[in-house]
Design a protein around this motif. Structure first.
Motif, PDB file in Angstrom:
ATOM      1  N   LEU A 100       1.343 -20.549  -6.885  1.00 28.85           N
ATOM      2  CA  LEU A 100       1.759 -19.910  -4.811  1.00 28.85           C
ATOM      3  C   LEU A 100       0.889 -20.023  -4.494  1.00 28.85           C
ATOM      4  N   GLY A 101      -0.808 -19.884  -5.346  1.00 31.18           N
ATOM      5  CA  GLY A 101      -1.860 -19.407  -4.457  1.00 31.18           C
ATOM      6  C   GLY A 101      -2.367 -18.189  -3.946  1.00 31.18           C
ATOM      7  N   ALA A 102      -1.528 -17.709  -5.503  1.00 27.51           N
ATOM      8  CA  ALA A 102      -1.783 -16.166  -5.226  1.00 27.51           C
ATOM      9  C   ALA A 102      -2.712 -15.743  -5.900  1.00 27.51           C
ATOM     10  N   ARG A 103      -3.907 -14.397  -5.412  1.00 30.79           N
ATOM     11  CA  ARG A 103      -4.642 -14.044  -6.198  1.00 30.79           C
ATOM     12  C   ARG A 103      -3.971 -12.702  -6.400  1.00 30.79           C
ATOM     13  N   TYR A 104      -4.575 -11.982  -8.527  1.00 29.28           N
ATOM     14  CA  TYR A 104      -3.329 -10.576  -8.321  1.00 29.28           C
ATOM     15  C   TYR A 104      -5.015  -9.612  -8.561  1.00 29.28           C
ATOM     16  N   TRP A 105      -4.501  -8.012  -7.789  1.00 30.76           N
ATOM     17  CA  TRP A 105      -5.164  -7.180  -7.730  1.00 30.76           C
ATOM     18  C   TRP A 105      -4.601  -5.996  -8.820  1.00 30.76           C
ATOM     19  N   GLU A 106      -5.231  -5.716  -9.841  1.00 32.87           N
ATOM     20  CA  GLU A 106      -5.313  -4.740 -10.369  1.00 32.87           C
ATOM     21  C   GLU A 106      -4.557  -3.495 -10.254  1.00 32.87           C
ATOM     22  N   SER A 107      -5.864  -3.473  -9.192  1.00 29.71           N
ATOM     23  CA  SER A 107      -5.926  -1.803  -8.070  1.00 29.71           C
ATOM     24  C   SER A 107      -5.024  -2.013  -7.101  1.00 29.71           C
ATOM     25  N   LEU A 108      -3.548  -1.404  -7.241  1.00 34.75           N
ATOM     26  CA  LEU A 108      -3.452  -1.359  -5.691  1.00 34.75           C
ATOM     27  C   LEU A 108      -3.989  -0.601  -4.661  1.00 34.75           C
ATOM     28  N   ASP A 109      -4.664   0.303  -5.262  1.00 34.72           N
ATOM     29  CA  ASP A 109      -5.547   0.942  -3.819  1.00 34.72           C
ATOM     30  C   ASP A 109      -6.442  -0.054  -3.359  1.00 34.72           C
ATOM     31  N   GLN A 110      -6.759  -0.658  -3.836  1.00 36.10           N
ATOM     32  CA  GLN A 110      -7.648  -2.003  -3.592  1.00 36.10           C
ATOM     33  C   GLN A 110      -7.094  -3.427  -3.327  1.00 36.10           C
ATOM     34  N   MET A 111      -5.806  -3.472  -3.586  1.00 38.33           N
ATOM     35  CA  MET A 111      -5.514  -4.682  -2.567  1.00 38.33           C
ATOM     36  C   MET A 111      -5.276  -3.607  -1.041  1.00 38.33           C
ATOM     37  N   VAL A 112      -4.647  -2.613  -0.999  1.00 35.47           N
ATOM     38  CA  VAL A 112      -4.203  -2.490   0.427  1.00 35.47           C
ATOM     39  C   VAL A 112      -5.360  -2.455   1.441  1.00 35.47           C
TER      40      VAL A 112
ATOM     41  N   ASN B 155       2.128   6.488  -0.221  1.00 38.65           N
ATOM     42  CA  ASN B 155       2.223   7.336  -0.307  1.00 38.65           C
ATOM     43  C   ASN B 155       0.925   7.813   0.981  1.00 38.65           C
ATOM     44  N   ALA B 156       0.923   9.025   1.592  1.00 40.23           N
ATOM     45  CA  ALA B 156      -0.123   9.783   3.046  1.00 40.23           C
ATOM     46  C   ALA B 156      -1.805   8.786   2.324  1.00 40.23           C
ATOM     47  N   ARG B 157      -2.431   8.859   1.213  1.00 37.90           N
ATOM     48  CA  ARG B 157      -3.115   8.597   0.718  1.00 37.90           C
ATOM     49  C   ARG B 157      -3.215   7.218   0.847  1.00 37.90           C
ATOM     50  N   ARG B 158      -2.431   6.356   0.310  1.00 36.09           N
ATOM     51  CA  ARG B 158      -2.786   5.029   0.716  1.00 36.09           C
ATOM     52  C   ARG B 158      -2.535   4.239   2.051  1.00 36.09           C
ATOM     53  N   LEU B 159      -1.436   5.132   2.660  1.00 29.94           N
ATOM     54  CA  LEU B 159      -1.485   4.199   4.287  1.00 29.94           C
ATOM     55  C   LEU B 159      -2.490   4.663   4.605  1.00 29.94           C
ATOM     56  N   LYS B 160      -3.577   4.962   4.799  1.00 27.39           N
ATOM     57  CA  LYS B 160      -4.702   6.036   5.209  1.00 27.39           C
ATOM     58  C   LYS B 160      -5.648   5.077   4.533  1.00 27.39           C
ATOM     59  N   LEU B 161      -5.764   4.332   2.759  1.00 29.74           N
ATOM     60  CA  LEU B 161      -6.403   2.863   2.649  1.00 29.74           C
ATOM     61  C   LEU B 161      -6.446   1.226   3.389  1.00 29.74           C
TER      62      LEU B 161
ATOM     63  N   ALA C   4      -3.853  -3.304  10.337  1.00 27.57           N
ATOM     64  CA  ALA C   4      -2.599  -3.992   9.543  1.00 27.57           C
ATOM     65  C   ALA C   4      -0.811  -2.978   9.812  1.00 27.57           C
ATOM     66  N   VAL C   5      -0.148  -4.121   9.259  1.00 28.57           N
ATOM     67  CA  VAL C   5       1.282  -3.663   9.587  1.00 28.57           C
ATOM     68  C   VAL C   5       1.819  -3.585   8.287  1.00 28.57           C
TER      69      VAL C   5
ATOM     70  N   LEU D 128       4.538   7.257   6.760  1.00 29.16           N
ATOM     71  CA  LEU D 128       4.400   5.722   7.492  1.00 29.16           C
ATOM     72  C   LEU D 128       4.718   6.857   8.821  1.00 29.16           C
ATOM     73  N   THR D 129       5.466   7.178   9.505  1.00 30.40           N
ATOM     74  CA  THR D 129       5.922   7.606  10.986  1.00 30.40           C
ATOM     75  C   THR D 129       4.110   8.312  11.892  1.00 30.40           C
ATOM     76  N   ARG D 130       3.565   9.063  11.079  1.00 23.49           N
ATOM     77  CA  ARG D 130       2.738   9.584  10.863  1.00 23.49           C
ATOM     78  C   ARG D 130       1.082   8.160  11.471  1.00 23.49           C
ATOM     79  N   GLY D 131       1.613   7.532  10.637  1.00 24.86           N
ATOM     80  CA  GLY D 131       0.400   6.797  10.391  1.00 24.86           C
ATOM     81  C   GLY D 131       0.171   6.118  11.915  1.00 24.86           C
ATOM     82  N   LEU D 132       1.761   5.531  11.700  1.00 25.49           N
ATOM     83  CA  LEU D 132       2.026   4.581  12.849  1.00 25.49           C
ATOM     84  C   LEU D 132       1.757   5.155  14.470  1.00 25.49           C
ATOM     85  N   ARG D 133       1.687   6.932  14.725  1.00 24.55           N
ATOM     86  CA  ARG D 133       1.564   7.825  15.771  1.00 24.55           C
ATOM     87  C   ARG D 133       0.634   7.519  16.183  1.00 24.55           C
TER      88      ARG D 133
END
Length: 329
Positions: free
Chosen positions: A193-205, A226-232, A237-238, A253-258
């Motif tokens: 797949l040519g895929a890189r694994y990230w153990e940390s979701l925070d770092q990946m997003v 959640n709100a914290r991860r979306l802000k990362l 990004a989409v 998500l709605t707040r972040g998009l607005r």
């Protein structure tokens, strides 16, 4: 049991070939009215005496409903892969088996995921709205500029069957593939797949241009984004969700998009089901679809065929091939 036609109740209209086959094999109670979700009172009225229930995600099958069904109900053959609308543990306590239809919607859902990625990044719905309103005055160098998907970093949250199917498609579009999963894939699958694994979701997003949600809804994935991860995430990004709405905090998500903290979103599923945040509907940088990721004729018929196989296997006294156990939910 094999010589007796099982009493089967379906909660929604199913493709004609599926209903015809069920009618040939079972003593089936089919929906005859409109195709809206079967109301609880209506379902409770037809459940007593039923040996098999064929629900969809539209119906909540809880312990109270199972009590009304009584001792006759022995199998819940869900028409769909997700079973979070069924109290599987309560069913098992009553000796009721639960099956689902995994794997059938993989390719269809992956297709829709890519369609949403393209629709958001290339601003397709904005172009469609312009055309339908008669506002297009001809080609312009600066009208509705989107972005290329080639070269963008795609992160896949949940690298199961659908996630891997999305990765294969995205790689063909020239995207780099990243993923976070509860367990890492085997090296040969990662390489293919040519895929890189990230153990940390925070770092990946924080690294991504596009995030695709492809994990199930479980207690551990509720509001995983959640709100914290979306802000990362990058403001360019989409986020695309064709899995379960509960994985994303929809209000955040709605707040972040607005606020311009995210560039856009493509959603086929929603935290409140059909009750969608009205502020989300108003956003021009959001593509909203009515949970149609698996809506192909071929897929719906295959789902019905799996349901029938599960019922017939149960009828013959064997373990259904798609048996769900509480630990899996």
């Amino acid at each position: 049991m094999a010589n007796k036609a099982l009493s089967v109740v379906t909660t929604r209209r199913l493709p004609a070939p599926v209903e015809a086959r069920m009618g040939d094999l079972f003593d089936v109670h089919l929906r005859q009215d409109d195709d809206g979700p079967m109301q609880r009172e209506a379902l409770l009225s037809v459940l007593p005496g039923a040996e098999v229930l064929v629900p969809t995600l539209s119906e909540q099958i809880d312990a109270g409903m199972l009590d009304v069904a009584g001792d006759s109900l022995r199998l819940i053959a869900n028409y769909g892969a997700g079973v979070d609308h069924i109290d599987v543990a309560a069913a098992r306590e009553r000796g009721i088996l639960v099956t689902n239809t995994p794997g059938v919607v993989t390719e269809d859902t992956a297709d829709m995921t890519m369609a949403l990625i393209l629709a958001v990044t290339r601003r397709m719905t904005e172009g469609l709205a312009m055309m339908q309103a008669g506002e297009w005055n001809g080609w312009s160098p600066m009208t509705l500029l989107g972005g290329r998907v080639g070269g963008r970093a795609l992160g896949i949250l949940g690298m199961g069957r659908i996630g891997q199917a999305v990765a294969r498609r995205a790689r063909a579009f020239g995207m780099s593939i990243h993923y976070h999963n509860r367990s890492r894939l085997r090296p040969e699958i990662e390489e293919a797949l040519g895929a890189r694994y990230w153990e940390s979701l925070d770092q990946m997003v924080a690294h991504l241009d596009v995030l695709s949600i492809n994990c199930p809804h479980t207690p551990s994935t509720y509001h995983l984004m959640n709100a914290r991860r979306l802000k990362l995430m990058k403001p360019t990004a989409v986020i695309v969700n064709t899995s379960r709405g509960e994985v994303v905090d929809e209000n955040a998500l709605t707040r972040g998009l607005r606020a311009g903290e995210l560039a856009g979103a493509g959603l086929d599923v929603y935290e409140g089901g059909a009750d969608i945040n009205p502020r989300l509907r108003e956003l021009r940088n959001v593509v909203l679809l009515p949970h149609m990721g698996s809506a192909t004729v071929e897929g719906r018929i295959e789902m019905g065929e799996k349901v029938i196989v599960n019922i017939r296997t149960f009828q013959d006294g064997h373990r259904p091939p798609d048996l769900v156990i509480p630990a899996m939910t």
